[in-house]
Design a protein around this motif. Structure first.
Motif, short mmCIF file in Angstrom:
data_model
loop_
_atom_site.label_atom_id
_atom_site.label_comp_id
_atom_site.label_asym_id
_atom_site.label_seq_id
_atom_site.Cartn_x
_atom_site.Cartn_y
_atom_site.Cartn_z
N UNK A 223 0.84 -1.20 0.00
CA UNK A 223 0.00 0.00 0.00
C UNK A 223 0.88 1.26 0.00
N UNK A 224 2.03 1.19 0.64
CA UNK A 224 2.96 2.32 0.61
C UNK A 224 3.35 2.67 -0.82
N UNK B 219 0.47 4.19 -2.79
CA UNK B 219 0.29 5.60 -2.47
C UNK B 219 1.35 6.47 -3.17
N UNK B 220 2.54 5.93 -3.30
CA UNK B 220 3.64 6.71 -3.87
C UNK B 220 3.70 6.63 -5.40
N UNK B 221 2.96 5.68 -5.99
CA UNK B 221 3.14 5.40 -7.41
C UNK B 221 3.02 6.64 -8.31
N UNK B 222 1.95 7.46 -8.19
CA UNK B 222 1.86 8.62 -9.09
C UNK B 222 3.05 9.57 -8.91
N UNK B 223 3.44 9.77 -7.65
CA UNK B 223 4.56 10.67 -7.38
C UNK B 223 5.85 10.15 -8.00
N UNK C 158 -2.68 13.39 -5.47
CA UNK C 158 -1.37 12.74 -5.48
C UNK C 158 -0.47 13.22 -4.34
N UNK D 65 -1.68 11.66 -1.12
CA UNK D 65 -1.35 10.24 -1.06
C UNK D 65 0.12 10.06 -0.67
N UNK D 66 0.99 10.79 -1.37
CA UNK D 66 2.42 10.64 -1.11
C UNK D 66 2.76 11.14 0.30
N UNK E 232 0.88 11.25 2.89
CA UNK E 232 0.35 10.30 3.87
C UNK E 232 1.27 9.08 3.98
N UNK E 233 1.65 8.53 2.83
CA UNK E 233 2.53 7.35 2.84
C UNK E 233 3.84 7.67 3.54
#
Lengths: 298, 275
Positions: free
Chosen positions: A15-16, A19-23, B88, B91-92, B94-95
Motif C-alpha cells: 500500500x505504501x 500511495x507513492x506510485x503517481x509521485x 497525489x 497520497x504521497x 500520507x505514505x
C-alpha cells in the motif's frame, strides 16, 4: 503467527508503494530523469532538427560560457538585480509586517489589498506596468505633476532594468510580509512583557528580541528571494519581447538560456548554462546559510 | 499617551500610503479597460473615464476568436492540475508520514533534495522528453508534468505527522484497509490543508508563463498568459483591449483569492513557519 505478521508487513509495503506510485512516476519522468539528462546534454552538441542526435564535446559547452560576452552581461544584470531587489523587498516586507502586527483597525482589509499583486499573474502585472511606464503613462504623469524628473522607463538602457526591479519589489514584498507576520505572531507576548519590566523601550525590544527571533525567517525569506530573483524570466521576456533589450539591458540568465535553447536550438550549450546557474544558486544559498549559522553562534 | 497616539498615526500613514501604492496600478488598468482608445492615447491622469464604454470587453471576445479558447484552456489546465495535485500530493504525504515500506526515508530524502534544484535545469531536458513523447501542444503535456509538487508533498507529510493516530487505529479495528482509511477517514479531515494547497496550485497554474511558452507553439493551445503576450504583439497600440483582456484574466483569480482568503493566509503561515 509469524506468517501473519509477515503478510501484514508485505501488505503495508504494497500500500505504501501504491500511495507513492503517481509521485514516483511523475517526479521520476519530469524531474529526476531530466536532471540526469541535463548533465548528459551539457557534455554534448545536440541536434534536434530531423531527429535527436548527440555528439560528445567534452567540456566545450562549459568553456564556451567564459568567452560568451552575453553570458557575462546576463550574469551582471542578474546579480545587480539580486543585490538590489532582495534586501529592498526583505526590509519593506519586515516594515509592513511590523506595522500590521500592531493593534490596528481594518487590518484584514490592508492585508487583502497588500496581497493583490501576489495573486495577480506576472504577465498581467508586466503588461500593466509597461502601460504605466509608457513615456506619457501614469508614472511620468505623476512625476511631472509633482515637478519631479521623468524617465524613458522602457527605452533607456540605463533605466530599463531598474523599471523591472521597482515592479518586482512592489509585487513580491507583500508575500514575504505575510511570512514575517506569521513569525511575529509566534513570538510569545510574555517575552516582551518581561523585557518591559526590565525597562527596555520599544526600540530595545525590537533590536534585542524581535530581530534575533526573526533570524530563521529572515534566512528563509532571503533564500526564497534570491532563488526567485535569480530565476527572473517572465518580466524581462514580456518587457523586451523576448530580446533582452534595449541594448541587452534586461537580459537575464534564464532569458539567455531560453534564447539559446528555443531560438538558436543550441540545447547542449543551454543545458550547460542552466547547470552553471543552478551551481551559482546553490553556492549562494550555502554561503548565506554559513553566514547565518555563524551569527547564531555568537 | 500623546506619544502613543503620534506613533499610531505614523503607522496608519504607512499603511494607507502603501495601500494606495499597491492599488493604483490595478485601478489605472481597470479604468483604462473602460476607456475608448482615443481617451487613453490623449493621456491625462483621470481615473474615471470621460466616455465610459464596455466596447473593449465586447471586442476582445468577438474580434479575437482565440481569446475564449485561451480562457477555457487555462481553466481546464488549472482545474486538472489542481485536482491531480490534491490527490497525489496527499497520497504521497500520507505514505511518507504513516506507512512503513522499504525506501520510505530514501524517497523523502529525494523529495527534499529536489526542492533545492532550480527549475531551469529541468527545462530543456523536460522539453525534449515531452517532445519524444509527442506531448508538445497537448493538454497532457501541459497537465501531467505539473501533476505532482514536491513542496506540497512535504507540507502534507508534516500535516499528517501531527494527525491524531487514534482515528486511524479505530478505522483499522473496523476492518478498513489503509486505502479505505485514507479516502474515508483521513482525507475528509484534511480539508483545510487541501484548500490552502488547492489555491496555491491553481494560482501557480493559472499564472504560469514559462512552461506553456515552452510546451505550446500552436496558438489554439495557448493558455491566457501566453495569449495575452501575443495580444500585446498583435495590437501593440490597442491598450484598451490589452487592459480589458488583463482584467478578464485577473478577475477569476481575485475572486478565488477573496473567497478563500482565510485559507490562503493560513497556508502561507504554514509554509512560513517551516523556515
Amino acid at each position: 503467527m509469524k506468517r501473519f505478521w509477515q503478510k501484514a508487513k508485505v501488505r503495508e509495503a504494497i500500500s505504501g508503494y501504491l500511495f507513492m506510485a503517481p509521485t514516483i512516476l511523475v517526479l521520476g519522468t519530469f524531474l529526476i530523469a531530466p536532471i540526469i539528462y541535463a548533465i548528459f546534454l551539457s557534455f554534448h552538441k545536440v541536434e534536434i532538427l530531423g531527429g535527436l542526435s548527440y555528439r560528445f564535446v567534452e567540456l566545450k559547452n562549459f568553456l564556451r560560457t567564459f568567452e560568451d560576452e552575453r553570458v557575462w552581461i546576463a550574469l551582471k544584470n542578474t546579480i545587480e538585480y539580486v543585490i538590489i531587489v532582495v534586501p529592498c523587498q526583505t526590509i519593506l516586507a519586515l516594515i509592513l509586517a511590523l506595522v500590521l502586527n500592531k493593534e490596528i483597525q481594518g487590518k484584514k482589509w490592508f492585508r487583502i489589498i497588500f496581497f493583490l499583486p501576489t495573486v495577480t499573474s506576472s504577465a498581467v502585472l508586466t503588461l500593466i506596468f509597461i502601460w504605466i511606464y509608457n513615456s506619457n503613462g501614469l508614472l511620468n504623469g505623476l512625476l511631472d505633476f509633482f515637478g519631479l524628473p521623468t524617465y524613458n522607463w522602457l527605452g533607456d538602457p540605463s533605466v530599463a532594468l531598474k523599471s523591472i526591479m521597482i515592479m518586482n519589489i512592489w509585487s513580491t514584498a507583500p508575500f514575504f510580509m505575510v511570512i514575517y507576520l506569521a513569525a511575529l505572531q509566534d513570538i510569545p507576548r510574555s517575552v516582551y512583557e518581561a523585557a518591559k519590566l526590565d525597562g527596555a523601550n520599544e526600540f530595545d525590544q525590537f533590536i534585542n528580541i524581535t530581530v534575533p527571533l526573526l533570524k530563521p525567517v529572515t534566512f528563509f525569506v532571503m533564500v526564497m528571494g534570491i532563488i526567485g530573483t535569480f530565476q527572473l524570466f517572465d518580466q524581462s521576456y514580456i518587457f523586451s519581447g523576448g530580446t533582452g533589450g534595449p541594448n541587452n539591458s534586461t537580459l537575464t540568465v534564464v532569458l539567455l538560456i531560453y534564447q539559446y535553447a528555443f531560438r538558436s536550438l543550441d540545447m547542449g550549450y543551454a543545458a550547460a548554462l542552466a547547470l552553471m546557474l543552478a551551481g551559482v544558486i546553490l553556492v549562494t544559498t550555502l554561503i548565506q546559510r554559513g553566514f547565518f549559522r555563524e551569527e547564531k553562534a555568537n | 499617551m500623546n506619544n502613543f497616539r503620534w506613533i499610531r498615526g505614523i503607522f496608519y500613514g504607512i499603511l494607507i500610503l502603501y495601500a494606495i501604492i499597491t492599488f493604483l496600478p490595478f485601478a489605472w488598468a481597470l479604468s483604462a479597460s473602460f476607456k475608448p482608445l482615443e481617451e487613453i492615447i490623449a493621456g491625462g491622469l483621470n481615473f474615471i473615464p470621460h466616455d465610459f464604454t464596455f466596447d473593449n470587453y465586447r471586442n476582445i471576445f468577438i474580434e479575437s476568436p482565440l481569446f475564449g479558447r485561451w480562457f477555457l484552456n487555462s481553466v481546464l489546465v488549472g482545474v486538472c492540475v489542481t485536482g491531480l495535485n490534491i490527490i497525489f500530493n496527499s497520497m504521497a504525504g500520507y505514505a511518507l508520514a504513516r506507512v512503513k515500506f522499504p525506501g520510505n526515508s530514501l524517497l523523502l530524502g529525494i523529495i527534499l533534495a529536489v526542492l533545492m534544484i532550480p527549475g531551469q535545469v529541468t527545462l530543456i531536458p523536460g522539453y525534449l522528453i515531452l517532445k519524444s513523447l509527442g506531448w508538445l501542444n497537448t493538454y497532457q503535456g501541459l497537465i501531467v508534468p505539473s501533476a505532482v509538487n514536491a513542496t506540497f508533498i512535504f507540507m502534507m507529510r508534516q500535516f499528517f505527522i501531527n494527525f491524531p493516530k487514534e482515528l486511524e487505529e479505530a478505522a483499522a479495528l473496523d476492518g478498513l484497509s489503509r486505502w479505505e482509511t485514507f479516502w474515508q477517514v483521513v482525507l475528509p479531515l484534511a480539508k483545510p490543508a487541501l484548500a490552502a494547497q488547492a489555491i496555491f496550485i491553481f494560482m501557480g497554474s493559472w499564472n504560469n508563463f514559462l512552461m506553456p511558452l515552452m510546451i505550446t507553439s500552436d496558438p489554439g493551445m495557448f493558455t491566457l498568459p501566453l495569449g495575452l503576450n501575443t495580444f500585446k504583439g498583435q495590437y501593440i497600440s490597442y491598450w484598451n483591449y490589452i487592459m480589458a483582456a488583463s482584467m478578464v484574466f485577473t478577475i477569476p483569480a481575485l475572486g478565488i483569492y477573496a473567497f478563500f482568503n482565510r485559507y490562503f493566509i493560513s497556508g502561507v503561515t504554514f509554509t512560513g513557519s517551516k523556515g
